[in-house]
Design a protein around this motif. Structure first.
Motif, PDB file in Angstrom:
ATOM      1  N   GLY A 106     -59.876  -3.851  -5.959  1.00  0.00           N
ATOM      2  CA  GLY A 106     -60.883  -3.595  -7.137  1.00  0.00           C
ATOM      3  C   GLY A 106     -61.990  -4.861  -7.250  1.00  0.00           C
ATOM      4  O   GLY A 106     -60.138  -5.580  -7.297  1.00  0.00           O
ATOM      5  N   GLY A 143     -58.712  -0.265  -6.840  1.00  0.00           N
ATOM      6  CA  GLY A 143     -57.469   0.026  -6.821  1.00  0.00           C
ATOM      7  C   GLY A 143     -57.132  -1.409  -7.303  1.00  0.00           C
ATOM      8  O   GLY A 143     -58.160  -2.380  -7.493  1.00  0.00           O
ATOM      9  N   PRO A 144     -55.445  -1.732  -7.763  1.00  0.00           N
ATOM     10  CA  PRO A 144     -55.487  -3.300  -7.818  1.00  0.00           C
ATOM     11  C   PRO A 144     -55.456  -4.336  -6.704  1.00  0.00           C
ATOM     12  O   PRO A 144     -55.654  -5.266  -7.214  1.00  0.00           O
ATOM     13  CB  PRO A 144     -53.834  -3.352  -8.307  1.00  0.00           C
ATOM     14  N   MET A 145     -55.608  -3.589  -5.807  1.00  0.00           N
ATOM     15  CA  MET A 145     -55.460  -3.945  -4.811  1.00  0.00           C
ATOM     16  C   MET A 145     -57.121  -5.328  -3.745  1.00  0.00           C
ATOM     17  O   MET A 145     -57.500  -6.135  -3.921  1.00  0.00           O
ATOM     18  CB  MET A 145     -54.660  -4.287  -3.522  1.00  0.00           C
ATOM     19  N   ILE A 162     -56.160 -10.056  -7.900  1.00  0.00           N
ATOM     20  CA  ILE A 162     -55.389  -9.392  -9.080  1.00  0.00           C
ATOM     21  C   ILE A 162     -54.547  -8.967  -8.518  1.00  0.00           C
ATOM     22  O   ILE A 162     -54.440  -9.071  -6.888  1.00  0.00           O
ATOM     23  CB  ILE A 162     -55.785  -7.803  -8.597  1.00  0.00           C
ATOM     24  N   ALA A 163     -53.270 -10.042  -9.115  1.00  0.00           N
ATOM     25  CA  ALA A 163     -51.714  -9.686  -8.229  1.00  0.00           C
ATOM     26  C   ALA A 163     -50.909  -8.749  -9.364  1.00  0.00           C
ATOM     27  O   ALA A 163     -50.702  -9.295 -10.892  1.00  0.00           O
ATOM     28  CB  ALA A 163     -51.191 -11.130  -8.324  1.00  0.00           C
ATOM     29  N   THR A 164     -50.462  -8.109  -8.754  1.00  0.00           N
ATOM     30  CA  THR A 164     -49.840  -6.855  -9.973  1.00  0.00           C
ATOM     31  C   THR A 164     -48.566  -6.943  -9.854  1.00  0.00           C
ATOM     32  O   THR A 164     -48.259  -6.855 -10.707  1.00  0.00           O
ATOM     33  CB  THR A 164     -49.908  -5.384  -8.724  1.00  0.00           C
TER      34      THR A 164
END
Lengths: 985, 198
Positions: free
Chosen positions: A344, A340-342, B188-190
């Motif tokens: 991964g 996931g984006p968090m 990663i900063a969505t």
């Protein structure tokens, strides 16, 4: 009732958490996809936590779908199965799905497209067989946790048996944005999921079974509820509010039970087991269908995909193949993320395969996942602390991580961080906090591993050292044992030796050898002991317990060995003097002659004392005491002379028969007596001094002092008697009435002596030079031409002159040698006698030397004429003449001495003349004997060196021996007569 | 007067009591050996390579305790120097180049077909990490090898290579972020909508 039960499932809360955009709907638009078979399946051997699996297949092997291709490698490992039928194309390093972007060993399977299953063997009787067997079966089916960590399921289930379980939690929360794989799985495989849960419940026997699911999956919840009420199941559904990261194991446990997993512990420690829905389905498939774990549900999503969807994908399928399947638009792609984006990680390549833990492929566009903003300084806003689901202090951890203070970071429970990324997400300064933590964690882990390894290395190093030391010690011990054995043998020999020595002989040298050896042994032993003690000290410093014990043992052994050696030595030394003293050991002539010499010296001393007394007597003629003393001395002297003659007799005896002669005891006793006598003498001297002083001042206490003197003299007399005791052998001349007066000038004597010595040295030098010339092969003429012979002659003349001078100057000849007249006048002084003795000795030495040189010439092969031509025979004769002259001189001087003695000493009536003759004769005979002996020796030597002349030499030897014998008999006779004479006197 | 005597008495009593406590503590908590040497030894990498000039890590630890420089250990590198500096409260100095340079972790590998079985490397290995017998092929137990190089020199046929231990997926570790004002691609900063809930 079921509904009521479901609703009663209590939901708690956990600290922190965030609410990122869910983005889950995109991938739920399409039904579950089934991608086609790729060209090749890349199956990494390390898809799980723990040791990589061991491949069971070779390249080229044909495998069927579900066939085991790799088995577990240790406890924390797993099996791997062929996802489809085909051929093993390769076993090689390939890029794997890992944040490092590194390669790892993979089995490459080329599918044949037939999808031929291997015969399936479901475990239908799972309820009847033992749980251990079921767990083993699960292991063989390659089941691992599908949630993300890839922890082998059977290990987790085994761990759950530690404590009775209160809760069995099925994790269906799926909290991370974008991911819908579990949602889809629950929807598609609801029944399988429930059946799987039931099987697991059979294995773990928990009090409560709760499915934790976020409220953003209504379809899945509905499907579950339907099935559960249909089956009238006891499984509860706990719908938790959507909040990231409620899907984290610890967070979900807290949500559903209200209990927090303590730091450093596992859920099983608080009686909770957590399993992912995917794992439950896999367990069901394995047990009821016999299908190993070969595929999973994965979400394909992101703006770069035109057809985001969930797919059931075989392991090993390259990501690129899936992207293609989902209508990938490369132009839109900004970052390709696995997971996931968090939580991964970015994939560098789309060639990496899907593995057992891959739940999502996120092909994100730039808009979706912009590049992280540059890191800025922490403003200490505290938002990270608010967001942290593990109730940590992210800010503190950041400082420690930045400054590499890992110990402090650990103290702040760094390892409780689940790396969810919530802190990074909320950070207004865009600090990549999680990355800092990950770095710190891996640094600490590395350090720990290095520590373990270094400890191991240390252990091995020390073990090796200990082993080497032990080997060395063993060798040393063996060597010691050998040495001990040999020394024991020696001791046995030595013990036997004194017994043997008593009757036979030859013990004394043996014992001395023995004792020498023992002493050396002791020295060696002591040095070894020292070394060992040093080692011991070192070992103690280094705390090597085994070594210390070992060394201590060695040290004690060594000490014992030394002690025993010393005991032996003590025995030996005590035995040594006994042996020669009491037994009939073959005493060499040397000690006897020593004895004789001593006795002679004693006689001389007594004579001197006597002279002094007599002199005193002359001064004080009416001193009856002195007279008595003198007479007593005379008796002493006689006794001493007796001993001398006895000794000389025994010397003859020993030379003839090699009979033994007591020695050590006598000399010991003598020594003791001498010391006593010396003490007495000192006392007498002191008293005399006092007396003199008193006389000088005419003191009234003269009488008292005189008495004292008398007492002292008496004491000295006693000692004297003891010394004179024939039992004690050589009588000791106690210096009873020594008077410190000397008439002769000692300085003049000294000067003469020095002159003599110089002259002698000159002769020696000249002789040496001549010898050298001869050796250099120069003939007589040449030598004569050189200045050395003249020099030699000069020196000799000088020497003769000096000697004559000395003789004439010596107005008071002394008693001196062997059996010279005992009664000397008061003018005679001991120094003169000594000097004469020395002269005699020098003359004798000169003869010896001349003889030696002649012998040397002979040895060098020069014939008789040559030797005759050399100056040596002449010299020899000269020396002998000189000796005779000296002796004659001595006797005359003795005679001249005797006259005044006779005049003054009324009591002494020594018959000097005949005695003198006898003494000279004895001396001459002695010389003859010695010469004969020396000749025999020489002849023997020659016999050895030149065997061709053996007959001649032998004849010569016989002749010489005859001569020797006759000389000896004559000597004996002479001594006898001398003794008789003395006795008569 | 009495007060003064009382005060003195109390003070004497107290001093006796505390003296007794201190004396007891001295005996009870007596430390055998030199703990600082053990602490230093624990920080050293235990390769037993002898590059520091001492016959093993412990002797060097003892030397450090006696005042030798802390920067003589190439296998430990800067990290060890830092740790020693922290422990001994001295300044962390750069590694002394005379004793060698810090290199990546290596292990010895024997080219087995060239090995003649002389056992010289076995005798040289300080941690018994080489297996073999006379006239038999030798091999290195890679897990036990400390990479000390000591086996390379004695080999008469030069069949021992020091091979760097590469990073595998299992031993890989995360890099440290580059810090402020440096962009990082790994986080990663969505979305930047920071939202905190309780």
């Amino acid at each position: 009732m079921q509904a009521a039960k479901l609703q009663t499932a209590q939901v708690f809360s956990f600290h922190g958490g965030i609410h990122p955009p869910e983005n889950k709907t995109q991938s739920l638009q399409l039904p579950l996809g089934k991608p086609s078979l790729p060209n090749e399946l890349i199956l990494p051997l390390g898809q799980h936590i723990g040791q990589s699996s061991r491949p069971l297949v070779k390249v080229g092997d044909k495998v069927l779908k579900g066939e085991t291709i790799a088995i577990n490698n240790g406890f924390l490992s797993s099996f791997l199965h062929a996802p489809t039928s085909g051929t093993i194309a390769a076993i090689e390093e390939r890029l794997i799905a890992h944040p490092s972007g590194l390669s790892d060993l993979c089995i490459i399977l080329a599918p044949d497209g037939n999808e031929t299953w291997t015969p399936l063997e479901p475990l239908d009787n799972w309820q009847d067989i033992s749980k251990t067997d079921v767990l083993a079966y699960l292991s063989e089916m390659g089941i691992i946790g599908m949630g993300g960590a890839g922890f082998p399921t059977q290990v987790k289930l085994q761990g759950a048996h530690k404590n009775p379980l209160t809760h069995f939690i099925i994790n269906a929360a799926e909290c991370e944005p974008y991911i819908t794989a579990d949602d889809m799985l629950i929807r598609e495989k609801t029944l399988e999921l429930v059946l799987g849960i039931e099987i697991l419940q059979h294995l773990v026997e928990a009090d409560n079974i709760v499915i934790g699911i976020e409220d953003n999956k209504p379809t899945a919840i509905a499907a579950l509820k339907a099935i559960l009420s249909e089956r009238n199941s006891q499984i509860q559904i706990a719908v938790v509010p959507t909040k990231y990261p409620s899907g984290g194991e610890k967070q979900l446990i807290q949500l559903l039970t209200g209990k927090e997993v303590p730091s450093g512990q596992y859920p099983a420690d608080i009686g909770v087991l957590c399993q992912n829905v995917g794992t439950c389905v896999a367990v069901h498939d394995a047990i009821t269908l016999g299908k190993p774990l070969i595929s999973r549900f994965t979400t394909l999503t992101g703006d770069a995909l035109k057809a985001p969807q969930n797919v059931e994908v075989l392991f090993g399928t390259p990501v690129a193949h899936l992207l293609e399947y989902a209508d990938f638009e490369p132009k839109k792609l900004s970052r390709l993320i696995m997971g996931g984006p968090m939580m991964g990680y970015t994939l560098d390549s789309a060639a990496v395969p899907i593995v057992k833990t891959s739940n999502c492929i996120l092909a994100a566009s730039k808009k979706e996942l912009p590049a992280p903003a540059p890191e800025q300084a922490c403003i200490r806003c505290g938002m990270c602390e608010q967001a942290c689901p593990a109730s940590l202090l992210p800010q503190q951890l950041l400082w420690f991580s930045k400054s590499q203070e890992f110990e402090k970071a650990e103290h702040h429970n760094l390892f409780d961080c689940i790396e969810c990324g919530a802190c990074s997400y909320v950070c207004p300064s865009s600090i990549p906090l999680v990355q800092y933590y990950r770095h710190s964690k891996s640094s600490i882990r590395e350090a720990r591993e290095a520590n373990v390894k270094s400890d191991l290395a240390k252990q091995r190093f020390e073990a090796r050292k200990a082993r080497q030391d032990a080997e060395a010690a063993e060798k040393e011990a063996k060597r010691l044992a050998r040495q001990k054995a040999s020394s024991n043998k020696a001791t046995d020999k030595k013990k036997a030796a004194p017994e043997k020595a008593a009757p036979t002989a030859a013990a004394a040298p043996a014992t001395t050898d023995e004792s020498k050896k023992l002493k050396v042994d002791i020295a060696i032993g002591k040095s070894k002991l020292k070394k060992l003690q040093k080692q011991l000290l070192e070992a103690q410093e280094n705390e090597h317990v085994e070594e210390i014990n070992n060394l201590q043992l060695q040290v004690t052994d060594q000490e014992k060995a030394i002690a025993s050696l010393e005991e032996q030595l003590a025995q030996m030394t005590s035995a040594a003097p006994d042996a020669p003293a009491t037994n009939t050991a073959k005493a060499s002539p040397a000690p006897v002659s020593d004895e004789l010499k001593k006795a002679k010296v004693d006689v001389a001393l007594i004579g001197v004392k006597l002279k002094k007394l007599q002199k005193q007597l002359v001064e004080t003629p009416d001193d009856q005491e002195l007279k008595d003393k003198v007479s007593a001395f005379e008796t002493d002297l006689k006794a001493a002379q007796d001993t001398v003659s006895k000794l000389s007799e025994s010397t003859q005896a020993s030379t003839n028969t090699a009979a033994a002669e007591p020695k050590a005891a006598i000399s010991d006793e003598l020594k003791k007596l001498k010391i006593d006598a010396a003490i007495a003498k000192a006392a007498v001297k002191k008293v005399e001094k006092a007396l003199k002083k008193a006389e000088e001042i005419n003191a009234p206490e003269i009488e008292a002092i005189r008495q004292q003197l008398q007492e002292a003299q008496q004491r000295a007399d006693e000692l004297e008697k003891t010394l004179a005791n024939p039992e004690a052998a050589a009588p000791k001349a106690a210096p009873v009435k020594a008077e410190p007066e000397t008439n002769v000038d000692a300085d003049a004597a000294k000067k003469r002596k020095i002159d003599l010595a110089i002259a002698k040295a000159g002769i020696k030098k000249a002789e040496k030079n001549i010898q050298l010339l001869k050796e250099q092969g120069k003939d007589e003429a040449e030598i004569n031409a050189s200045e050395w012979p003249s020099k030699l002659k000069e020196a000799q003349d000088k020497l003769a002159g000096l000697e004559k001078e000395q003789a004439s100057e010596a107005t008071a000849p002394s008693v001196a040698t062997v059996t010279s007249a005992p009664i000397a006048t008061a003018n005679i002084d001991a120094d003169a006698a000594k000097k004469r003795k020395i002269d005699l000795a020098i003359a004798k030495a000169g003869i010896k030397k001349a003889e030696k040189n002649i012998q040397l010439l002979k040895d060098q092969g020069k014939d008789e004429s040559e030797i005759e031509a050399s100056e040596w025979p002449k010299k020899l004769i000269e020396a002998q003449q000189k000796l005779a002259a000296l002796e004659a001189e001595e006797s005359t001087s003795a005679t001249s001495v005797s006259t005044p003695v006779e005049k003054t000493a009324a009591n002494s009536e020594a018959k000097v003349e005949p005695e003198m003759d006898l003494a000279t004769q004895i001396k001459k005979e002695k010389i003859a004997v010695a010469l004969a002996k020396a000749q025999i020796n020489k002849l023997n030597k020659r016999l050895e060196s030149s065997p061709e002349e053996a007959d001649n030499i032998k004849q010569e030897i016989v002749a010489t021996e005859q001569r020797l014998q006759s000389a000896e008999t004559l000597l004996e006779k002479l001594i006898h007569s001398q003794t008789n004479m003395q006795e008569n006197r | 007067m009495l007060t003064v005597l009382l005060a003195i008495g109390i003070l004497v009593l107290l001093s006796l009591i505390f003296g007794a406590i201190l004396g007891y503590a001295n005996v009870r908590f007596h430390v055998e050996g030199d703990p600082i040497v053990d602490q230093i030894d624990a920080l050293l990498p235990q390769t037993q390579c002898g590059q520091c000039g001492h016959p093993g890590c412990r002797p060097y630890a003892e030397a450090i305790a006696n005042g030798e420089a802390i920067n003589h250990c190439p296998p430990g590198g800067q990290a060890t120097i830092q740790a020693l500096a922290d422990l001994l409260d001295v300044e962390a100095v750069p590694l002394d180049g005379d004793h060698g340079t810090e290199s990546a972790k290596r292990v010895a590998v024997i080219r087995e077909d060239e090995c003649i079985g002389c056992t010289k490397c076995i005798q040289a290995c300080p941690v018994d990490a080489i297996l073999g017998a006379a006239k038999q092929m030798h091999t290195v137990i890679a897990d036990e090898c400390t990479g000390c190089d000591l086996c390379v020199e004695p080999c008469p046929v030069d069949c021992i290579d020091m091979v760097e231990v590469g990073v595998t997926a299992k031993t890989w570790s995360w890099d440290k972020p580059q810090g402020i004002a440096a962009t990082s691609l790994n986080v990663i900063a969505t979305d930047r909508q920071a939202e905190v809930t309780h």
